[in-house]
Design a protein around this motif. Sequence first.
Motif, mmCIF file in Angstrom:
data_model
loop_
_atom_site.group_PDB
_atom_site.id
_atom_site.type_symbol
_atom_site.label_atom_id
_atom_site.label_comp_id
_atom_site.label_asym_id
_atom_site.label_seq_id
_atom_site.Cartn_x
_atom_site.Cartn_y
_atom_site.Cartn_z
ATOM 1 N N ASN A 36 0.831 -1.213 0.000
ATOM 2 C CA ASN A 36 0.000 0.000 0.000
ATOM 3 C C ASN A 36 0.859 1.254 0.000
ATOM 4 N N ASP A 37 1.935 1.248 0.796
ATOM 5 C CA ASP A 37 2.838 2.408 0.830
ATOM 6 C C ASP A 37 3.476 2.645 -0.535
ATOM 7 N N VAL A 38 3.953 1.573 -1.150
ATOM 8 C CA VAL A 38 4.587 1.694 -2.463
ATOM 9 C C VAL A 38 3.563 2.154 -3.489
ATOM 10 N N MET A 39 2.351 1.603 -3.434
ATOM 11 C CA MET A 39 1.327 1.997 -4.398
ATOM 12 C C MET A 39 0.979 3.479 -4.250
ATOM 13 N N GLN A 40 0.935 3.957 -3.034
ATOM 14 C CA GLN A 40 0.684 5.383 -2.819
ATOM 15 C C GLN A 40 1.789 6.209 -3.480
#
Length: 168
Positions: A36-40
């Motif tokens: 999720n962090d990377v996708m953000q």
Amino acid sequence: MESAEKNKLFSDIVVRYSEKLYWTIRRIVLNHDDANDVMQNVFVKAWNNLEQFQERSKIYTWLYRIAINESLDFLRRKRDFVAYDTDLSDGVGSRLIADEYFDGDATQALLQEAIATLPDVQRIVFNLRYFEEMKYSDMSHLLNTSEGALKASYHIAVKKIHDYIVGK
């Protein structure tokens, strides 16, 4: 591009590609929260560069390139942070089974554990080909390498995965 037009276009991109990008990233970084962090970060980078997108490639190719680069950067930062003698793939199967977002069984966890032992490029090629069923020609454009090199990476990855699973 006007602000309202840019917002609508970006919203459509997020809706259309979020799930596919999430799973591409998740297979690289393995952890739900990290994915999720990377996708953000991917969507922030895409938003900031949307007006520079020149349509020389498909939008999903552009997004996947950003996603893969961000995933690899994340792994590099994580490796730099973790002691150099720590194996980040160690215990992946048990961590996945304990992950509330993992809905697989022990066999799928073992497969993910085997995939985690691959070098970054082989893991990405394997994931794109096996899970995404991406054509080598699309991967070649995405990763800026030849189809022959990608085929070799994929077949080496398959052999390593096979050997790992048989060894368990």
